[in-house]
Design an enzyme around this catalytic site. Structure first.
Site, PDB file in Angstrom:
ATOM      1  N   ASP A   1     -27.036  -3.260  30.073  1.00  0.00           N
ATOM      2  CA  ASP A   1     -26.415  -2.771  31.308  1.00  0.00           C
ATOM      3  C   ASP A   1     -26.902  -3.508  32.545  1.00  0.00           C
ATOM      4  O   ASP A   1     -27.986  -4.080  32.580  1.00  0.00           O
ATOM      5  CB  ASP A   1     -26.637  -1.267  31.467  1.00  0.00           C
ATOM      6  CG  ASP A   1     -28.112  -0.860  31.371  1.00  0.00           C
ATOM      7  OD1 ASP A   1     -28.871  -1.522  30.635  1.00  0.00           O
ATOM      8  OD2 ASP A   1     -28.498   0.126  32.021  1.00  0.00           O
TER       9      ASP A   1
ATOM     10  N   GLU B   1     -30.000   1.374  29.786  1.00  0.00           N
ATOM     11  CA  GLU B   1     -31.458   1.448  29.974  1.00  0.00           C
ATOM     12  C   GLU B   1     -31.825   1.824  31.401  1.00  0.00           C
ATOM     13  O   GLU B   1     -32.860   2.441  31.641  1.00  0.00           O
ATOM     14  CB  GLU B   1     -32.101   0.097  29.616  1.00  0.00           C
ATOM     15  CG  GLU B   1     -33.624   0.106  29.609  1.00  0.00           C
ATOM     16  CD  GLU B   1     -34.251  -0.096  30.982  1.00  0.00           C
ATOM     17  OE1 GLU B   1     -35.355   0.438  31.215  1.00  0.00           O
ATOM     18  OE2 GLU B   1     -33.637  -0.775  31.833  1.00  0.00           O
TER      19      GLU B   1
END
Length: 392
Positions: free
Chosen positions: A77, A135
């Site tokens: 991400d 994350e």
């Protein structure tokens, strides 16, 4: 597999990373990234599961020889930051940027996938590749991947973080607590607003909030054992609407970082007690939301010893060192709560290339050669674990 030509993979790694850097996606929205990863894994002949934990991907490579199972993890991400770099691969998505190196983590693990796929006849056991979403945002994509079975049957796990504070070509880790737990607090104070010239009929939430900020700082200096590292940061203070109006509401938010659960619990307890008692003393109401985030990332001693042995053999004694614990947090912590593992920092800073900005900065970039180091150490750690005698 020691004679493998890793350098031949490097141009593809750069191409993959720059594509991902141009097309970043926020946490839990990594749909295009998931498709990109899954397509490449399948092109390598890797058994692939996508849509794991919503937008995660798992690649499974089974060797020709029997053995254990090792997992390798990369996060995918990006962050809600406007890319301010002046380069050909700058983000094309307004307000979204890979400002933490996850594009490099993903590209490095794709290279590892191709390596093991091409050498599966020499591979013992199974290598499981975990491409994880989310994350950057609690509760973290690691939990979703674990719930979806990513660690089922796994005997050990390794992960890397490309790290610009360390020079490219270096690697570091440490046994035990290496990254802090991260918690967040949100405090809403409700007083009684009124005219700035008639304060005695009001309850000034701004004044109470200002006192609370000072009192919160005393928790670290007067309640926490000074031998136990801890950080309490008040990040925002919002109150008031005009210079002659006494504020009815005040909102304070912040973060807490610790390395042990006893200190973590103590700080939460004191934040709640101090907030409640100070507001009660001044006739205000208070609402406290406390979010327990990622736990402390604790590397396993045996797997960290493996890292130092393998890394020094591969990169040289002078390029590998032990890092002190760091206050940033990582949801890799959840994986090593379940199975033995080690989290590794791979130097990605290079002043000549302009890779000097800190993580989460709008001009963040990496020395892309660090991806090669990351891929090589992950593959070597997996091989060393899988080739160890069963009695070890």
């Amino acid at each position: 597999m020691g004679d493998y030509n890793w350098q031949a993979l490097y141009p593809d790694m750069v191409q993959w990373r720059r594509h991902l850097h141009q097309h970043p996606e926020l946490s839990y929205q990594e749909h295009q990234t998931m498709a990109f990863v899954a397509e490449r894994l399948r092109s390598f002949g890797v058994e692939t599961q996508d849509g794991v934990g919503d937008t995660g991907v798992i690649g499974i490579i089974k060797g020709s020889l029997p053995g254990k199972t090792v997992a390798l993890r990369a996060d995918m991400d990006a962050l809600p930051i406007q890319d301010e770099k002046d380069c050909e691969y700058a983000s094309q998505v307004p307000g979204v940027m890979h400002a933490c190196g996850h594009d490099g983590h993903t590209s490095g693990l794709l290279a590892v996938a191709r390596y093991f796929s091409e050498n599966r006849e020499k591979l013992r056991g199974e290598v499981r590749l975990i491409f994880q979403p989310g994350e950057e945002v609690c509760p973290g994509g690691a939990l979703k991947m674990i719930e979806a079975g990513a660690l089922n049957g796994v005997d050990a796990i390794y992960g890397v973080h490309l790290w610009t504070p360390f020079a490219a070509g270096t690697l570091a880790s440490a046994p035990g607590p290496v990254m802090a737990s991260t918690d967040e607090f949100f405090i809403n104070i409700t007083g009684k607003g009124g005219h700035g010239g008639i304060p005695h009929v009001t309850v000034d939430s701004l004044l109470i909030g200002a006192q609370l900020v000072v009192q919160l700082q005393s928790i670290i200096s007067r309640n926490v054992n000074p031998l136990n590292p801890a950080v309490l940061t008040v990040g925002t203070f919002q109150s008031g609407t005009a210079q002659n109006i006494i504020a009815e509401n005040c909102r304070i938010t912040g973060t807490v970082r610790t390395f042990d659960e006893e200190t973590r619990t103590l700080i939460r307890k004191r934040i709640e007690e101090v907030s409640q008692q100070l507001c009660a003393l001044n006739g205000a109401e208070v609402d406290i939301e406390y979010m327990m985030g990622y736990p402390t990332l604790v590397n396993h001693a045996g797997e960290t010893e493996r890292f130092f042995r393998v890394a020094k053999e591969m990169f040289g004694q002078e390029q590998v060192f032990q890092t002190p614990p760091m206050m940033p947090a990582e949801d890799f912590a959840y994986y090593v709560q379940k199975v033995p593992g080690c989290f590794i920092f791979v130097g990605a800073g290079n002043q000549e290339l302009g890779a000097v900005y800190p993580h989460h900065h709008a001009r963040f970039d990496i020395d892309e050669s660090a991806m090669l180091s990351a891929a090589r150490i992950l593959a070597a750690m997996a091989e060393d674990f899988l080739n160890q005698p069963e009695t070890e």
